[in-house]
Design a protein around this motif. Structure first.
Motif, mmCIF file in Angstrom:
data_model
loop_
_atom_site.group_PDB
_atom_site.id
_atom_site.type_symbol
_atom_site.label_atom_id
_atom_site.label_comp_id
_atom_site.label_asym_id
_atom_site.label_seq_id
_atom_site.Cartn_x
_atom_site.Cartn_y
_atom_site.Cartn_z
ATOM 1 N N GLU A 186 41.514 -13.442 18.525
ATOM 2 C CA GLU A 186 41.364 -13.751 17.109
ATOM 3 C C GLU A 186 42.690 -13.716 16.353
ATOM 4 O OE1 GLU A 186 39.259 -11.541 18.639
ATOM 5 O OE2 GLU A 186 37.600 -12.937 18.740
ATOM 6 N N TYR A 187 43.555 -12.746 16.674
ATOM 7 C CA TYR A 187 44.741 -12.526 15.854
ATOM 8 C C TYR A 187 46.044 -13.036 16.461
ATOM 9 C CZ TYR A 187 41.505 -9.822 13.132
ATOM 10 O OH TYR A 187 40.429 -9.451 12.380
ATOM 11 N N VAL A 231 33.832 -8.775 13.920
ATOM 12 C CA VAL A 231 34.516 -9.949 14.479
ATOM 13 C C VAL A 231 33.590 -10.693 15.435
ATOM 14 C CG1 VAL A 231 36.394 -10.663 16.022
ATOM 15 C CG2 VAL A 231 36.850 -9.072 14.161
ATOM 16 N N ARG A 244 32.211 -14.575 15.262
ATOM 17 C CA ARG A 244 32.496 -15.519 16.340
ATOM 18 C C ARG A 244 31.218 -16.113 16.909
ATOM 19 N NH1 ARG A 244 34.557 -12.853 21.293
ATOM 20 N NH2 ARG A 244 35.686 -11.613 19.796
#
Length: 182
Positions: A19-20, A136, A140
């Motif tokens: 994600e990051y 998260v 997703r």
């Protein structure tokens, strides 16, 4: 306590790398990414354990006298949630993210019996990681895949949970602190 914090950071990064840091993750094959996550997770656990065991005791609060009994019960459920993560038991059908839920229960149960700063950092940090991971993951994946639970898988989960729980109690008894009431 710096080792605990470093371990928490090292634990968190590979779990949120997709994600990051998508560019870094995209440059890796699936096998390489899994290897990086596995190595980082093992190293993170080693750092957290070493940091926790070497941390100076800094009193923050007095755990309740009944905390040990509730800790043991919550840990039984935590182990079951970890076991349910990949199976098709009824527990897996009821709980969307059993690993995160198990981690949250694990952390909360340990905070019931440990009132020092290192415990708050370690267990509180893992709780925060699990809550963030839950959020998260929900972003997703909008809807979980349907699970058809099986009574056979429930029985297997119960047996495995009891065996793993007994092993955890034995290991805790050897390396301390003992989870059994005196």
């Amino acid at each position: 306590m710096a080792l605990i914090l470093l371990g928490l950071i090292l634990w968190t990064w590979p779990h949120v790398m997709k994600e990051y840091t998508p560019g870094l993750r995209a440059g890796m094959s699936e096998g390489t990414a899994k290897g990086v996550v596995a190595v980082a997770a093992v190293l993170a656990i080693v750092l957290m354990v070493l940091g926790y065991r070497s941390a100076e005791f800094v009193y923050v609060y007095a755990p309740p006298a009944w905390g040990q009994h509730l800790n043991n019960l919550l840990m039984l459920f935590s182990v079951a949630l970890f076991g349910a993560a990949k199976g098709t038991s009824h527990l897996r059908a009821w709980v969307r993210h059993p690993m995160f839920a198990g981690t949250i229960l694990w952390g909360l149960s340990h905070l019931l019996v440990r009132g020092d700063a290192a415990s708050i950092l370690l267990f509180g940090g893992m709780i925060l990681w699990a809550v963030a991971g839950w959020v998260v993951s929900n972003r997703r994946q909008s809807a979980p895949a349907p699970i058809v639970p099986s009574v056979k898988k429930d029985v297997i989960l119960i047996v495995v949970t009891l065996v793993v729980y007994a092993v955890i109690v034995l290991i805790h008894g050897l390396v301390g602190p003992s989870p059994l009431p005196m």
